[in-house]
Design an enzyme around this catalytic site. Structure first.
Site, PDB file in Angstrom:
ATOM      1  N   HIS A   1      32.760  35.441  69.461  1.00  0.00           N
ATOM      2  CA  HIS A   1      31.707  35.314  70.462  1.00  0.00           C
ATOM      3  C   HIS A   1      31.209  36.653  70.995  1.00  0.00           C
ATOM      4  CE1 HIS A   1      32.931  31.218  70.009  1.00  0.00           C
ATOM      5  NE2 HIS A   1      34.125  31.450  70.505  1.00  0.00           N
TER       6      HIS A   1
ATOM      7  N   HIS B   1      35.965  27.551  62.121  1.00  0.00           N
ATOM      8  CA  HIS B   1      36.623  27.181  63.379  1.00  0.00           C
ATOM      9  C   HIS B   1      37.244  25.808  63.253  1.00  0.00           C
ATOM     10  CE1 HIS B   1      34.693  30.551  65.350  1.00  0.00           C
ATOM     11  NE2 HIS B   1      33.573  30.179  64.743  1.00  0.00           N
ATOM     12  N   LEU B   2      38.415  25.645  63.855  1.00  0.00           N
ATOM     13  CA  LEU B   2      39.041  24.327  63.917  1.00  0.00           C
ATOM     14  C   LEU B   2      38.224  23.397  64.806  1.00  0.00           C
ATOM     15  CD1 LEU B   2      42.396  26.046  64.482  1.00  0.00           C
ATOM     16  CD2 LEU B   2      42.206  24.277  62.735  1.00  0.00           C
TER      17      LEU B   2
ATOM     18  N   TYR C   1      43.429  21.929  69.214  1.00  0.00           N
ATOM     19  CA  TYR C   1      43.651  22.588  67.922  1.00  0.00           C
ATOM     20  C   TYR C   1      44.650  21.869  67.015  1.00  0.00           C
ATOM     21  CZ  TYR C   1      41.196  26.406  70.246  1.00  0.00           C
ATOM     22  OH  TYR C   1      40.257  27.158  70.903  1.00  0.00           O
TER      23      TYR C   1
ATOM     24  N   GLU D   1      32.381  31.880  58.273  1.00  0.00           N
ATOM     25  CA  GLU D   1      32.931  31.782  59.633  1.00  0.00           C
ATOM     26  C   GLU D   1      33.480  30.370  59.802  1.00  0.00           C
ATOM     27  OE1 GLU D   1      30.304  32.931  62.944  1.00  0.00           O
ATOM     28  OE2 GLU D   1      31.237  31.304  64.068  1.00  0.00           O
TER      29      GLU D   1
ATOM     30  N   ALA E   1      38.368  34.073  69.502  1.00  0.00           N
ATOM     31  CA  ALA E   1      37.433  34.443  70.574  1.00  0.00           C
ATOM     32  C   ALA E   1      36.559  35.641  70.202  1.00  0.00           C
ATOM     33  CB  ALA E   1      38.209  34.734  71.853  1.00  0.00           C
TER      34      ALA E   1
ATOM     35  N   ASN F   1      38.425  33.003  60.554  1.00  0.00           N
ATOM     36  CA  ASN F   1      38.444  32.412  61.886  1.00  0.00           C
ATOM     37  C   ASN F   1      38.785  33.557  62.836  1.00  0.00           C
ATOM     38  OD1 ASN F   1      38.740  31.114  64.283  1.00  0.00           O
ATOM     39  ND2 ASN F   1      40.037  29.457  63.495  1.00  0.00           N
TER      40      ASN F   1
ATOM     41  N   PRO G   1      42.836  36.316  66.968  1.00  0.00           N
ATOM     42  CA  PRO G   1      43.732  36.214  68.118  1.00  0.00           C
ATOM     43  C   PRO G   1      44.077  34.783  68.511  1.00  0.00           C
ATOM     44  CG  PRO G   1      41.532  36.899  68.789  1.00  0.00           C
ATOM     45  CD  PRO G   1      41.584  36.991  67.299  1.00  0.00           C
ATOM     46  N   ASN G   2      45.340  34.609  68.844  1.00  0.00           N
ATOM     47  CA  ASN G   2      45.901  33.362  69.368  1.00  0.00           C
ATOM     48  C   ASN G   2      46.093  32.272  68.312  1.00  0.00           C
ATOM     49  OD1 ASN G   2      46.047  34.299  72.133  1.00  0.00           O
ATOM     50  ND2 ASN G   2      43.813  34.207  72.116  1.00  0.00           N
TER      51      ASN G   2
ATOM     52  N   ASP H   1      29.897  44.245  62.334  1.00  0.00           N
ATOM     53  CA  ASP H   1      29.541  45.412  61.523  1.00  0.00           C
ATOM     54  C   ASP H   1      30.464  45.551  60.308  1.00  0.00           C
ATOM     55  OD1 ASP H   1      27.482  45.970  63.235  1.00  0.00           O
ATOM     56  OD2 ASP H   1      28.472  47.656  64.236  1.00  0.00           O
TER      57      ASP H   1
ATOM     58  N   ARG I   1      31.829  22.675  73.161  1.00  0.00           N
ATOM     59  CA  ARG I   1      32.758  23.188  74.174  1.00  0.00           C
ATOM     60  C   ARG I   1      31.995  24.058  75.192  1.00  0.00           C
ATOM     61  NH1 ARG I   1      37.742  25.685  71.283  1.00  0.00           N
ATOM     62  NH2 ARG I   1      38.565  25.518  73.414  1.00  0.00           N
TER      63      ARG I   1
ATOM     64  N   ARG J   1      49.595  25.775  71.001  1.00  0.00           N
ATOM     65  CA  ARG J   1      48.451  26.101  71.835  1.00  0.00           C
ATOM     66  C   ARG J   1      47.491  24.913  71.943  1.00  0.00           C
ATOM     67  NH1 ARG J   1      43.458  29.685  69.508  1.00  0.00           N
ATOM     68  NH2 ARG J   1      42.393  29.901  71.500  1.00  0.00           N
TER      69      ARG J   1
ATOM     70  N   ARG K   1      31.188  29.637  74.127  1.00  0.00           N
ATOM     71  CA  ARG K   1      31.595  29.474  72.720  1.00  0.00           C
ATOM     72  C   ARG K   1      30.413  29.104  71.824  1.00  0.00           C
ATOM     73  NH1 ARG K   1      37.265  29.521  73.155  1.00  0.00           N
ATOM     74  NH2 ARG K   1      37.939  28.556  75.096  1.00  0.00           N
TER      75      ARG K   1
HETATM   76  C1  DQA Z   1      38.355  28.875  67.518  1.00  0.00           C
HETATM   77  C2  DQA Z   1      37.277  28.676  68.589  1.00  0.00           C
HETATM   78  C3  DQA Z   1      37.181  29.896  69.504  1.00  0.00           C
HETATM   79  O1  DQA Z   1      36.194  29.692  70.500  1.00  0.00           O
HETATM   80  C4  DQA Z   1      38.514  30.147  70.184  1.00  0.00           C
HETATM   81  O2  DQA Z   1      38.442  31.310  70.976  1.00  0.00           O
HETATM   82  C5  DQA Z   1      39.644  30.198  69.239  1.00  0.00           C
HETATM   83  C6  DQA Z   1      39.698  29.235  68.136  1.00  0.00           C
HETATM   84  C7  DQA Z   1      38.560  27.605  66.654  1.00  0.00           C
HETATM   85  O3  DQA Z   1      39.158  27.725  65.585  1.00  0.00           O
HETATM   86  O4  DQA Z   1      38.161  26.508  67.050  1.00  0.00           O
HETATM   87  O5  DQA Z   1      40.571  30.989  69.391  1.00  0.00           O
HETATM   88  O6  DQA Z   1      37.937  29.935  66.651  1.00  0.00           O
END
Ligand code: DQA
Length: 148
Positions: free
Chosen positions: A80, A100-101, A23, A98, A77, A74, A10-11, A87, A107, A18, A111
């Site tokens: 978390h 993350h940027l 990011y 896993e 959110a 990635n 998401p996002n 699962d 943070r 964003r 997170r």
């Molecule tokens: C993220 C970190 C997450 O906490 C956040 O909700 C994101 C982006 C990252 O790539 O840094 O949406 O996964």
């Protein structure tokens, strides 16, 4: 040929717009296209999927079970708190990195927890776009992929 799937949650479709101070200014397409050519240079086929919906992410992980050798994930959110994604990862028994940027550990406290990490091969966080490339290298080494 080694096949890797990059899944973004998401996002992450809003990358570039964003919170660029967190990011960066690049779009998700910029990053994924560069990652795809980096992979192709190493004889790796890279596919990608993005969704804002937890169920679609779960289904994408299920569908990848017999079509790819590993996943760069990635989960945004969902990282978390999504037991459903956790699962799904355990269920398919594929190596998942896993990714993350941002450095989630520097943070907000919410997170710092990841419910996915215990069922992943490893975690890469904090290197901006480079996190995806580091994750890809780690997966290829894990899979014993020979470049070329
Ligand atoms: C993220 C970190 C997450 O906490 C956040 O909700 C994101 C982006 C990252 O790539 O840094 O949406 O996964």
């Amino acid at each position: 040929m080694t096949r890797i799937l990059v899944i973004n949650g998401p996002n992450l479709n809003l990358l570039g717009l964003r919170e660029p101070q967190v990011y960066g200014h690049e779009t998700l397409a910029d990053i994924v296209n560069d990652l795809r050519s980096y992979a192709a240079d190493r004889g790796v086929e890279l596919s990608d999927f993005q969704s804002n919906s937890e169920g679609e992410l779960v289904s994408a992980i299920h569908a990848s079970r017999e079509t790819v050798d590993g996943i760069i994930l990635n989960a945004g959110a969902y990282t978390h708190y999504s037991i459903a994604l956790r699962d799904a990862i355990s269920g398919v028994a594929l190596p998942v990195v896993e990714t993350h940027l941002s450095n989630v550990h520097s943070r907000e406290a919410f997170r710092h927890e990841t419910v996915l990490a215990p069922v992943c091969l490893g975690v890469v966080a904090g290197f901006g776009r480079h996190s995806y490339f580091v994750a890809l290298e780690a997966l290829l080494r894990h899979l014993g992929h020979e470049a070329g």
